[in-house]
Design a protein around this motif. Structure first.
Motif, PDB file in Angstrom:
ATOM      1  N   LYS A 288       0.832  -1.203   0.000  1.00  0.00           N
ATOM      2  CA  LYS A 288       0.000   0.000   0.000  1.00  0.00           C
ATOM      3  C   LYS A 288       0.871   1.258   0.000  1.00  0.00           C
ATOM      4  CE  LYS A 288      -3.805   0.410   0.092  1.00  0.00           C
ATOM      5  NZ  LYS A 288      -4.738   0.559  -1.063  1.00  0.00           N
ATOM      6  N   SER A 289       1.975   1.212   0.746  1.00  0.00           N
ATOM      7  CA  SER A 289       2.896   2.349   0.735  1.00  0.00           C
ATOM      8  C   SER A 289       3.581   2.479  -0.616  1.00  0.00           C
ATOM      9  CB  SER A 289       3.943   2.200   1.846  1.00  0.00           C
ATOM     10  OG  SER A 289       3.354   2.354   3.125  1.00  0.00           O
ATOM     11  N   ALA A 290       3.894   1.328  -1.228  1.00  0.00           N
ATOM     12  CA  ALA A 290       4.464   1.362  -2.574  1.00  0.00           C
ATOM     13  C   ALA A 290       3.474   2.014  -3.534  1.00  0.00           C
ATOM     14  CB  ALA A 290       4.802  -0.049  -3.040  1.00  0.00           C
ATOM     15  N   GLU A 291       2.205   1.640  -3.402  1.00  0.00           N
ATOM     16  CA  GLU A 291       1.162   2.240  -4.237  1.00  0.00           C
ATOM     17  C   GLU A 291       1.085   3.753  -4.018  1.00  0.00           C
ATOM     18  OE1 GLU A 291      -3.656   1.670  -4.931  1.00  0.00           O
ATOM     19  OE2 GLU A 291      -2.796   1.466  -2.916  1.00  0.00           O
ATOM     20  N   PHE A 292       1.140   4.181  -2.755  1.00  0.00           N
ATOM     21  CA  PHE A 292       1.033   5.612  -2.418  1.00  0.00           C
ATOM     22  C   PHE A 292       2.120   6.419  -3.107  1.00  0.00           C
ATOM     23  CE2 PHE A 292       2.567   9.154   0.149  1.00  0.00           C
ATOM     24  CZ  PHE A 292       1.414   9.934   0.254  1.00  0.00           C
ATOM     25  N   TRP A 293       3.359   5.953  -3.017  1.00  0.00           N
ATOM     26  CA  TRP A 293       4.463   6.731  -3.582  1.00  0.00           C
ATOM     27  C   TRP A 293       4.483   6.686  -5.101  1.00  0.00           C
ATOM     28  CZ3 TRP A 293       6.203  10.438  -0.950  1.00  0.00           C
ATOM     29  CH2 TRP A 293       6.315  10.357   0.444  1.00  0.00           C
ATOM     30  N   LEU A 294       4.022   5.561  -5.687  1.00  0.00           N
ATOM     31  CA  LEU A 294       3.909   5.521  -7.141  1.00  0.00           C
ATOM     32  C   LEU A 294       2.830   6.483  -7.627  1.00  0.00           C
ATOM     33  CD1 LEU A 294       4.255   1.712  -7.966  1.00  0.00           C
ATOM     34  CD2 LEU A 294       5.853   3.544  -8.543  1.00  0.00           C
ATOM     35  N   LEU A 295       1.749   6.578  -6.890  1.00  0.00           N
ATOM     36  CA  LEU A 295       0.692   7.518  -7.267  1.00  0.00           C
ATOM     37  C   LEU A 295       1.179   8.962  -7.173  1.00  0.00           C
ATOM     38  CD1 LEU A 295      -2.409   5.847  -5.573  1.00  0.00           C
ATOM     39  CD2 LEU A 295      -2.089   6.223  -8.032  1.00  0.00           C
ATOM     40  N   GLU A 296       1.991   9.246  -6.152  1.00  0.00           N
ATOM     41  CA  GLU A 296       2.544  10.592  -6.009  1.00  0.00           C
ATOM     42  C   GLU A 296       3.415  10.941  -7.217  1.00  0.00           C
ATOM     43  OE1 GLU A 296       2.143  13.047  -3.419  1.00  0.00           O
ATOM     44  OE2 GLU A 296       0.399  11.712  -3.259  1.00  0.00           O
ATOM     45  N   ALA A 297       4.239   9.989  -7.639  1.00  0.00           N
ATOM     46  CA  ALA A 297       5.107  10.233  -8.788  1.00  0.00           C
ATOM     47  C   ALA A 297       4.291  10.327 -10.078  1.00  0.00           C
ATOM     48  CB  ALA A 297       6.144   9.125  -8.897  1.00  0.00           C
ATOM     49  N   ALA A 298       3.255   9.513 -10.170  1.00  0.00           N
ATOM     50  CA  ALA A 298       2.415   9.533 -11.369  1.00  0.00           C
ATOM     51  C   ALA A 298       1.670  10.853 -11.496  1.00  0.00           C
ATOM     52  CB  ALA A 298       1.424   8.370 -11.332  1.00  0.00           C
ATOM     53  N   LYS A 299       1.302  11.442 -10.355  1.00  0.00           N
ATOM     54  CA  LYS A 299       0.620  12.747 -10.386  1.00  0.00           C
ATOM     55  C   LYS A 299       1.499  13.805 -11.028  1.00  0.00           C
ATOM     56  CE  LYS A 299      -2.096  12.034  -6.141  1.00  0.00           C
ATOM     57  NZ  LYS A 299      -2.207  12.447  -4.719  1.00  0.00           N
ATOM     58  N   ALA A 300       2.805  13.618 -10.909  1.00  0.00           N
ATOM     59  CA  ALA A 300       3.750  14.562 -11.503  1.00  0.00           C
ATOM     60  C   ALA A 300       3.994  14.251 -12.979  1.00  0.00           C
ATOM     61  CB  ALA A 300       5.078  14.527 -10.743  1.00  0.00           C
ATOM     62  N   GLY A 301       3.266  13.241 -13.503  1.00  0.00           N
ATOM     63  CA  GLY A 301       3.387  12.895 -14.909  1.00  0.00           C
ATOM     64  C   GLY A 301       4.548  11.987 -15.226  1.00  0.00           C
ATOM     65  N   ASN A 302       5.083  11.287 -14.228  1.00  0.00           N
ATOM     66  CA  ASN A 302       6.234  10.427 -14.472  1.00  0.00           C
ATOM     67  C   ASN A 302       5.791   9.133 -15.142  1.00  0.00           C
ATOM     68  OD1 ASN A 302       8.202   8.148 -13.414  1.00  0.00           O
ATOM     69  ND2 ASN A 302       9.325  10.087 -13.541  1.00  0.00           N
ATOM     70  N   VAL A 303       6.347   8.869 -16.305  1.00  0.00           N
ATOM     71  CA  VAL A 303       5.937   7.727 -17.121  1.00  0.00           C
ATOM     72  C   VAL A 303       6.308   6.412 -16.456  1.00  0.00           C
ATOM     73  CG1 VAL A 303       6.163   6.622 -19.379  1.00  0.00           C
ATOM     74  CG2 VAL A 303       6.155   9.105 -19.211  1.00  0.00           C
ATOM     75  N   GLU A 304       7.482   6.368 -15.805  1.00  0.00           N
ATOM     76  CA  GLU A 304       7.901   5.132 -15.151  1.00  0.00           C
ATOM     77  C   GLU A 304       6.995   4.787 -13.984  1.00  0.00           C
ATOM     78  OE1 GLU A 304      10.175   3.094 -16.324  1.00  0.00           O
ATOM     79  OE2 GLU A 304      10.413   4.488 -17.987  1.00  0.00           O
ATOM     80  N   ALA A 305       6.521   5.803 -13.281  1.00  0.00           N
ATOM     81  CA  ALA A 305       5.585   5.551 -12.182  1.00  0.00           C
ATOM     82  C   ALA A 305       4.283   4.977 -12.732  1.00  0.00           C
ATOM     83  CB  ALA A 305       5.316   6.840 -11.416  1.00  0.00           C
ATOM     84  N   GLU A 306       3.837   5.508 -13.865  1.00  0.00           N
ATOM     85  CA  GLU A 306       2.614   4.994 -14.489  1.00  0.00           C
ATOM     86  C   GLU A 306       2.795   3.523 -14.873  1.00  0.00           C
ATOM     87  OE1 GLU A 306       1.616   9.368 -16.480  1.00  0.00           O
ATOM     88  OE2 GLU A 306       2.476   7.738 -17.690  1.00  0.00           O
ATOM     89  N   LEU A 307       3.948   3.208 -15.469  1.00  0.00           N
ATOM     90  CA  LEU A 307       4.240   1.820 -15.852  1.00  0.00           C
ATOM     91  C   LEU A 307       4.236   0.906 -14.639  1.00  0.00           C
ATOM     92  CD1 LEU A 307       5.328  -0.400 -17.802  1.00  0.00           C
ATOM     93  CD2 LEU A 307       7.626   0.443 -17.234  1.00  0.00           C
ATOM     94  N   ASN A 308       4.909   1.336 -13.568  1.00  0.00           N
ATOM     95  CA  ASN A 308       5.034   0.477 -12.398  1.00  0.00           C
ATOM     96  C   ASN A 308       3.732   0.360 -11.606  1.00  0.00           C
ATOM     97  OD1 ASN A 308       7.902  -0.587 -11.994  1.00  0.00           O
ATOM     98  ND2 ASN A 308       8.254   1.531 -12.614  1.00  0.00           N
ATOM     99  N   LEU A 309       2.881   1.355 -11.699  1.00  0.00           N
ATOM    100  CA  LEU A 309       1.539   1.200 -11.129  1.00  0.00           C
ATOM    101  C   LEU A 309       0.785   0.107 -11.875  1.00  0.00           C
ATOM    102  CD1 LEU A 309       0.347   4.851 -10.385  1.00  0.00           C
ATOM    103  CD2 LEU A 309       0.412   2.960  -8.755  1.00  0.00           C
ATOM    104  N   GLY A 310       0.933   0.106 -13.196  1.00  0.00           N
ATOM    105  CA  GLY A 310       0.307  -0.957 -13.977  1.00  0.00           C
ATOM    106  C   GLY A 310       0.795  -2.319 -13.540  1.00  0.00           C
ATOM    107  N   LYS A 311       2.106  -2.450 -13.318  1.00  0.00           N
ATOM    108  CA  LYS A 311       2.673  -3.728 -12.874  1.00  0.00           C
ATOM    109  C   LYS A 311       2.171  -4.108 -11.490  1.00  0.00           C
ATOM    110  CE  LYS A 311       7.067  -3.324 -15.404  1.00  0.00           C
ATOM    111  NZ  LYS A 311       8.547  -3.257 -15.256  1.00  0.00           N
ATOM    112  N   LEU A 312       2.128  -3.101 -10.595  1.00  0.00           N
ATOM    113  CA  LEU A 312       1.701  -3.372  -9.224  1.00  0.00           C
ATOM    114  C   LEU A 312       0.259  -3.877  -9.193  1.00  0.00           C
ATOM    115  CD1 LEU A 312       2.350  -3.170  -6.171  1.00  0.00           C
ATOM    116  CD2 LEU A 312       1.416  -0.845  -6.246  1.00  0.00           C
ATOM    117  N   TYR A 313      -0.618  -3.198  -9.939  1.00  0.00           N
ATOM    118  CA  TYR A 313      -2.024  -3.628  -9.951  1.00  0.00           C
ATOM    119  C   TYR A 313      -2.200  -4.952 -10.689  1.00  0.00           C
ATOM    120  CZ  TYR A 313      -3.394   0.942  -8.130  1.00  0.00           C
ATOM    121  OH  TYR A 313      -3.546   2.045  -7.339  1.00  0.00           O
ATOM    122  N   TYR A 314      -1.344  -5.220 -11.678  1.00  0.00           N
ATOM    123  CA  TYR A 314      -1.447  -6.480 -12.412  1.00  0.00           C
ATOM    124  C   TYR A 314      -1.091  -7.654 -11.503  1.00  0.00           C
ATOM    125  CZ  TYR A 314      -1.034  -9.931 -16.105  1.00  0.00           C
ATOM    126  OH  TYR A 314      -1.215 -11.048 -16.894  1.00  0.00           O
TER     127      TYR A 314
END
Length: 482
Positions: free
Chosen positions: A411-437
């Motif tokens: 859940k903490s991993a999810e939180f920090w990936l979401l924070e990075a994704a909010k800034a438009g970071n493409v790698e965070a978006e990719l890794n969120l996809g992996k985490l949810y998958y």
């Protein structure tokens, strides 16, 4: 979840396929962050002038004084000034200071502060300024105000800073006006107010304070306490420059570099930064390093860039410390040294620089130049992430996802990936996809996974497109849920 890559951020961190390492985007944009409150220095009389002051004091000291000793000391000071013999100046001024001459006490403090003729000693400087201020010397009182404001030579005390600034200002001393204005700008001992600061600085500038003229120009440039006006900023900065104010020279260089209020001119920017850098202004030294690094206004020269970075970094300029660490980490202008890089990362990180904190965490994570420690890496990344550093948000997510350096917590991993994704970071978006998958707690969330893979793919990430194709083949992708 793999280590994420982060491209293109200013002072960002790139995680290459073969390991982790710091990168720079070669963009050290000049900033106007010169501290308003410069360290105490003489603002009215030079060493030459003090001779005349002491002569007047000699006449006015009154009965009971040893005129011969004083007269002898004054004559010797005159000779020492002409010979530029600071040791003799110190010795003879000490004689008069010990006899109670306030001007001598004030100037003895200056010699201690500057380390001229005697080992530099802040405490002795403030001791003698205190003696002089007790006798009503308004210059000494203004310098004591600054010493108390900085906590240099004395314990920091905003109320005493205000007391001595007011004592100086009550005698219409321009330096006292300047000191009060700066206390208002910093909100020390008084409610913070740029408007009040400007009011006091105008009084100081009318009295000939070069620092006040610079601060007024800086205020117009930044729009602090007054409507932003580049033309007025240039006018006031030039006034200060004409009076030889090094900080104003540095700011004028920045104005030329950016084309604010003047025509953009890299060559003139370089020339003004050089003047200020030679005078010891760390921001100008950093800007010179930047100019040499990028070849702006001067030929590109990594060795010169490194040399000026060292000068600025040794004066605790945090951006220079971070840039110097990067130079050592990459061998830019100097032999590569992970140990030196880590040492400078630590200096800058301890001053709160998020970029340095991120890279110091990286050094601990990989054991580059210091003892490897996952826990220390996570600790520094947390500091940087709380300041919005996207690299650290990504690395924290990795640490939480792996349980490395900190307890595993998806859940903490999810939180920090979401924070990075909010800034438009493409790698965070990719890794969120992996985490949810994979699923948090072993429960895949294909709709969320597809959403983030699609977002990352739309931003050009090829790996995200591959995952989307795989999900479609397995029947895990439903476009209606996006």
């Amino acid at each position: 979840m793999g280590i994420p890559e982060q491209p293109g951020l200013r002072y960002g961190l790139l995680v290459a396929a073969n390991g982790l390492g710091p990168v720079s985007n070669n963009d050290w944009a000049p900033k106007v962050d010169t501290p308003v409150y410069s360290p105490p220095k003489s603002r009215r009389r030079g060493v030459l002038t003090v001779v005349l002051v002491l002569l007047a004091a000699f006449v006015l000291l009154g009965p009971g004084r040893n005129y011969y000793v004083q007269w002898s000391a004054i004559k010797k000071i005159q000779a020492a000034v002409l010979a530029k013999d600071y040791r003799e100046q110190f010795h003879q001024i000490s004689v008069l200071a010990d006899m109670g001459n306030a001007d001598a006490q004030y100037n003895l403090g200056l010699l201690y502060w500057r380390g001229q003729g005697i080992a530099q000693n802040d405490r002795q400087a403030t001791y003698w300024w205190g003696k002089a201020a007790e006798q009503g010397n308004s210059d000494a009182a203004s310098l004591l105000a600054q010493a108390y404001s900085h906590g240099r030579g004395v314990e920091r005390n905003d109320q005493l800073a205000l007391k001595f600034a007011t004592q100086s200002a009550d005698k219409s001393n321009a330096n006292g006006y300047y000191a009060i204005g700066t206390l208002y700008a910093q909100g020390q001992g008084v409610p913070q107010s740029y408007e009040q600061a400007l009011s006091w600085w105008r009084k100081a500038a009318d009295g000939g304070s070069t620092e006040a003229a610079y601060c007024i120009g800086r205020s117009y440039y930044l729009g602090e306490g007054v409507e932003k006006d580049d033309q007025l900023a240039v006018m006031w900065v030039r006034k200060a420059v004409d009076m030889g104010e090094p900080n104003a020279q540095s700011l004028l260089g920045t104005l030329y570099s950016l084309g604010h209020g003047v025509g953009q001119d890299d060559r003139l920017a370089f020339e003004w930064w050089m003047k200020a850098a030679i005078a010891g202004v760390p921001e100008a030294q950093y800007s010179l390093a930047n100019a040499y690094e990028l070849g702006k206004g001067i030929g590109k020269d990594d060795a010169q860039s490194f040399a000026w970075l060292v000068k600025a970094a040794e004066q605790d300029n945090v951006r220079a410390q971070s840039a110097l660490a990067f130079a050592y980490a990459t061998g830019k202008g100097i032999a590569k040294s992970d140990a030196e890089a880590s040492s400078w990362w630590l200096k800058a990180a301890s001053q709160g620089d998020a970029y340095a904190q991120a890279n110091l965490g990286l050094a601990y994570w990989t054991g580059a130049g210091l003892t490897q420690s996952d826990a220390d890496a996570v600790s520094w990344w947390l500091k940087a992430a709380k300041q919005g550093d996207v690299s650290s948000e990504l690395y924290l997510a990795v640490a939480y996802a792996r349980g490395r350096g900190i307890a595993k917590d998806e859940k903490s991993a999810e939180f920090w990936l979401l924070e990075a994704a909010k800034a438009g970071n493409v790698e965070a978006e990719l890794n969120l996809g992996k985490l949810y998958y994979t699923g948090i707690g072993g429960k895949p969330n294909y709709p969320e996974s597809a959403k983030w893979f699609s977002t990352s793919a739309s931003h050009g990430n090829a790996e995200a497109r591959t995952f989307l194709e795989m999900m479609k083949e397995k029947g895990q992708f439903d476009s209606k849920t996006l």
